[in-house]
Design a protein around this motif. Structure first.
Motif, mmCIF file in Angstrom:
data_model
loop_
_atom_site.group_PDB
_atom_site.id
_atom_site.type_symbol
_atom_site.label_atom_id
_atom_site.label_comp_id
_atom_site.label_asym_id
_atom_site.label_seq_id
_atom_site.Cartn_x
_atom_site.Cartn_y
_atom_site.Cartn_z
ATOM 1 N N SER A 245 33.258 -7.707 43.114
ATOM 2 C CA SER A 245 34.490 -7.880 43.873
ATOM 3 C C SER A 245 34.984 -6.497 44.265
ATOM 4 O O SER A 245 35.082 -5.599 43.421
ATOM 5 N N GLU A 246 35.303 -6.317 45.551
ATOM 6 C CA GLU A 246 35.699 -4.996 46.050
ATOM 7 C C GLU A 246 36.803 -5.158 47.094
ATOM 8 O O GLU A 246 36.606 -5.792 48.122
ATOM 9 N N VAL A 261 37.475 -2.191 42.209
ATOM 10 C CA VAL A 261 36.204 -2.865 41.947
ATOM 11 C C VAL A 261 36.234 -3.601 40.611
ATOM 12 O O VAL A 261 36.766 -3.088 39.619
ATOM 13 N N ARG A 262 35.646 -4.803 40.633
ATOM 14 C CA ARG A 262 35.415 -5.559 39.404
ATOM 15 C C ARG A 262 33.948 -5.997 39.364
ATOM 16 O O ARG A 262 33.387 -6.410 40.384
ATOM 17 N N HIS A 263 33.342 -5.913 38.189
ATOM 18 C CA HIS A 263 31.988 -6.423 37.967
ATOM 19 C C HIS A 263 31.795 -6.521 36.463
ATOM 20 O O HIS A 263 32.204 -5.635 35.704
ATOM 21 N N LEU A 266 30.527 -3.595 34.323
ATOM 22 C CA LEU A 266 31.331 -2.390 34.131
ATOM 23 C C LEU A 266 32.207 -2.457 32.886
ATOM 24 O O LEU A 266 32.599 -1.427 32.348
ATOM 25 N N GLY A 267 32.570 -3.648 32.474
ATOM 26 C CA GLY A 267 33.393 -3.784 31.279
ATOM 27 C C GLY A 267 34.851 -3.456 31.475
ATOM 28 O O GLY A 267 35.670 -3.651 30.579
ATOM 29 N N HIS A 268 35.220 -2.951 32.655
ATOM 30 C CA HIS A 268 36.616 -2.594 32.932
ATOM 31 C C HIS A 268 36.780 -2.455 34.433
ATOM 32 O O HIS A 268 35.829 -2.125 35.141
ATOM 33 N N ASP A 269 37.980 -2.706 34.940
ATOM 34 C CA ASP A 269 38.259 -2.473 36.358
ATOM 35 C C ASP A 269 38.154 -0.984 36.658
ATOM 36 O O ASP A 269 38.501 -0.138 35.816
ATOM 37 N N VAL A 270 37.687 -0.666 37.848
ATOM 38 C CA VAL A 270 37.593 0.738 38.248
ATOM 39 C C VAL A 270 38.112 0.906 39.665
ATOM 40 O O VAL A 270 38.200 -0.050 40.445
ATOM 41 N N ARG A 303 23.851 -1.280 37.175
ATOM 42 C CA ARG A 303 23.556 -2.706 37.032
ATOM 43 C C ARG A 303 24.351 -3.562 38.017
ATOM 44 O O ARG A 303 24.206 -4.785 38.029
ATOM 45 N N THR A 304 25.183 -2.932 38.838
ATOM 46 C CA THR A 304 25.933 -3.701 39.838
ATOM 47 C C THR A 304 25.138 -3.894 41.120
ATOM 48 O O THR A 304 25.592 -4.585 42.033
#
Length: 306
Positions: A245-246, A261-263, A266-270, A303-304
């Motif tokens: 999600s971007e 960004v969410r994925h 990643l384990g956390h929003d960035v 890995r995204t």
């Protein structure tokens, strides 16, 4: 449709109401023809949770708001008078036929706990961006104090979504295929509908052709700051069949961009910032949201890749 569907007047005299519809229901040409004068304005979102397609006629709005991950969708009506809101609501309700109001959904929640706790989200989205009835607030508070952890989680999330819908949606009025803002242009033109730059791994032809500053943030805090800073939404990429999600915003001059960004990898929003004022923008975003500046792409970024 329930005759007593809730309708409220907010600051400035705007009248708001909403009708929850089936997840697959969409505004189409037939509905727009019946609404007479409404046209597509743009798409975007309310913040961290709900996405939206926005239609308007003068100062009146029809907002198709959804949370794809939960399969919840509502038609929000914002109008200049009670009479206008009633007329629009009747047309929308008649068009979709199968609709749910705040009161109907409240009754469903009461009879379905704990298994049906996530109906709370639909109940709060049925408000259409207006305040809830007293009975609805009482039920929400009861659920936030419920013995079942899942019920408490659903109630807290429902309240969060309702607060987002109080504010006007951030609307991307410029189609991605149109004249791209400078900060969103790849190094060379690319084919296909997705022609803007992305910070996702594994898409070299659409990589940002300049240094990127990465931050670990809470997406809802970052997007609240973006809203307050009055940046423009340019691209919202979120699909049910993709974990990526971007949401991309730019400064008014289009020279600086922020990607939220969410994925799951990643384990956390960035957030990723680039462009002319990247350093100052990243510093302000970090300070105002307690974000953490990173040395480079976050762990798991590779890995995204699609």
């Amino acid at each position: 449709m329930e005759a007593g569907a809730m309708m409220t007047v907010v600051d400035g005299g705007e009248v708001r109401c909403g009708l929850v519809v089936r997840p697959g229901a969409e505004v189409d040409d037939a509905l727009l023809e019946r609404l007479d004068g409404f046209a597509f304005i743009g798409n975007g979102g309310f913040g961290a949770e709900a996405v939206a397609d926005v239609y308007g006629a003068g100062d009146d709005l029809l907002i198709e708001a959804a949370i794809p991950e939960l399969g919840v969708k509502t038609m929000m009506i914002w109008a200049g008078s009670v009479e206008r809101a009633v007329a629009l609501r009747e047309i929308v309700g008649d068009h979709f036929q199968q609709v749910w109001t705040e009161r109907i959904l409240r009754d469903q929640v009461r009879g379905a706990l704990p298994d049906g706790a996530w109906t709370l989200v639909a109940m709060m989205m049925a408000l259409g961006g207006g305040p809830a009835e007293r009975e609805t607030l009482e039920l929400l508070r009861e659920c936030q104090e419920h013995a079942d952890e899942g019920v408490r989680e659903a109630a807290d999330y429902a309240e969060k979504v309702a607060k987002e819908l109080l504010n006007p949606p951030m609307v991307m009025r410029e189609e991605p295929r149109g004249e791209l803002a400078w900060a969103l242009r790849p190094a060379a033109p690319v084919d296909g509908e997705q022609n803007w730059v992305t910070v996702r791994a594994g898409v070299p032809e659409r990589a940002v052709p300049r240094p990127v500053i990465w931050l670990r943030v809470a997406a809802d805090d970052a997007e609240s700051w973006i809203w307050d800073t009055n940046l423009d939404m340019r691209v919202l990429f979120t699909r049910e069949d993709s974990p990526w999600s971007e949401a991309i915003y730019t400064s008014r001059d289009g020279r600086t961009a922020i990607h939220i960004v969410r994925h799951t990898a990643l384990g956390h929003d960035v957030a990723a910032v680039h462009g002319d004022d990247a350093l100052a923008t990243a510093a302000s975003l970090s300070k105002e949201t307690n974000g953490e500046l990173l040395d480079g792409p976050p762990d798991g970024w590779e890995r995204t890749a699609p």
